[in-house]
Design an enzyme around this catalytic site. Structure first.
Site, short mmCIF file in Angstrom:
data_model
loop_
_atom_site.label_atom_id
_atom_site.label_comp_id
_atom_site.label_asym_id
_atom_site.label_seq_id
_atom_site.Cartn_x
_atom_site.Cartn_y
_atom_site.Cartn_z
N TYR A 102 43.90 65.60 87.36
CA TYR A 102 45.10 66.13 86.71
C TYR A 102 45.44 67.51 87.28
CZ TYR A 102 48.20 67.44 82.82
OH TYR A 102 49.27 67.84 82.05
N ILE B 112 56.84 66.62 74.04
CA ILE B 112 57.57 67.68 74.72
C ILE B 112 58.94 67.18 75.16
CG2 ILE B 112 57.61 69.15 76.77
CD1 ILE B 112 54.57 69.41 76.51
N SER C 186 60.67 60.36 75.60
CA SER C 186 60.26 59.87 74.28
C SER C 186 58.97 60.51 73.78
CB SER C 186 60.11 58.35 74.30
OG SER C 186 59.09 57.95 75.21
#
Length: 242
Positions: free
Chosen positions: A150, A14, A11
């Site tokens: 990350y 990308i 959703s």
């Protein structure tokens, strides 16, 4: 007979573009979402109407330890393609990140993709065919200050892709990753418009990537045109940090 693809994080910006691109190529889709049920349902309905494919939505929190098992337990049909797209960035100094955030990020980007793939592989191995693409990040290749967590998670994804590709090649299953640079999605909303312009100025092509450009790279790696490509990290970054 149409192939079936599972897309996690379908959703988002990308994920939505990947879903639309694969639907246009005739894939039936399993569209995973976590919280944005309305967006996922609207996407599934749109793709079914536009392309005549089957599109089903599945909910799971992949940052939770039981998320991957919950998701795969609801899948009964054979899977031909897996797109590991779920993720979120985290910006901050390493000394400011608490343990809970570390655990959630590792679960979301590393443990859940591992478990999800493991759970779905028996059927793919029996069929001696399939393709897996992880949507990772440029920071998995180069690392980034103030995005160490990350970067670590995305670097682990790259090692996962390379190791799994070697393990699954004899079974006719290919595994690759797309490593985007800066993409014009909601993930960039942590930056001001001026900061986004500064980032774009650093990129040799001179702009942020469009989600569709990531989707096109993903679709290529899933296709027969990439039949001899496995274990690779395809950088889609406009020449940024290449």
């Amino acid at each position: 007979m149409n192939k079936t693809a599972l897309i996690t994080g379908a959703s988002g910006g990308i994920g939505k573009s990947i879903s639309e691109t694969l639907a246009a190529r005739g894939y039936n889709l399993l569209l995973h979402y976590n919280t944005n049920q309305n967006a996922a349902a609207e996407l599934a309905e749109k793709l079914s109407q536009m392309f005549g494919v089957n599109a089903e939505i599945l909910q799971a929190d992949l940052s939770a330890q039981d998320g991957a098992d919950k998701l795969t337990s609801s899948i009964v049909q054979p899977i031909d393609a897996i797109v590991l797209n779920s993720g979120r960035s985290h910006f901050g100094l390493i000394t400011d990140v608490d343990n809970a955030t570390v655990q959630e990020m590792v679960q979301l980007h590393v443990a859940s993709p591992y478990m999800l793939t493991r759970n779905l592989l028996p059927g793919m191995i029996r069929n001696k065919s399939g393709a897996i693409v992880a949507v990772s990040s440029i920071w998995g290749e180069t690392g980034a200050s103030c995005e160490v967590l990350y970067s670590m998670a995305k670097g682990a994804q790259h090692s996962f892709v390379k190791g799994l590709a070697k393990e699954l090649a004899p079974s006719g299953i290919r595994v690759n990753a797309v490593a985007p640079g800066a993409v014009d999605t909601n993930m960039m909303n942590q930056f001001t418009p001026a900061e986004k312009e500064e980032i774009a100025d650093e990129i040799p092509i001179g702009r942020l990537a469009r989600p569709q450009e990531i989707a096109d790279a993903t679709a290529f790696l899933l296709s027969e045109k990439a039949s001899y490509i496995t274990g690779q990290i395809l950088s889609v970054n406009g020449g940024w940090h290449c």
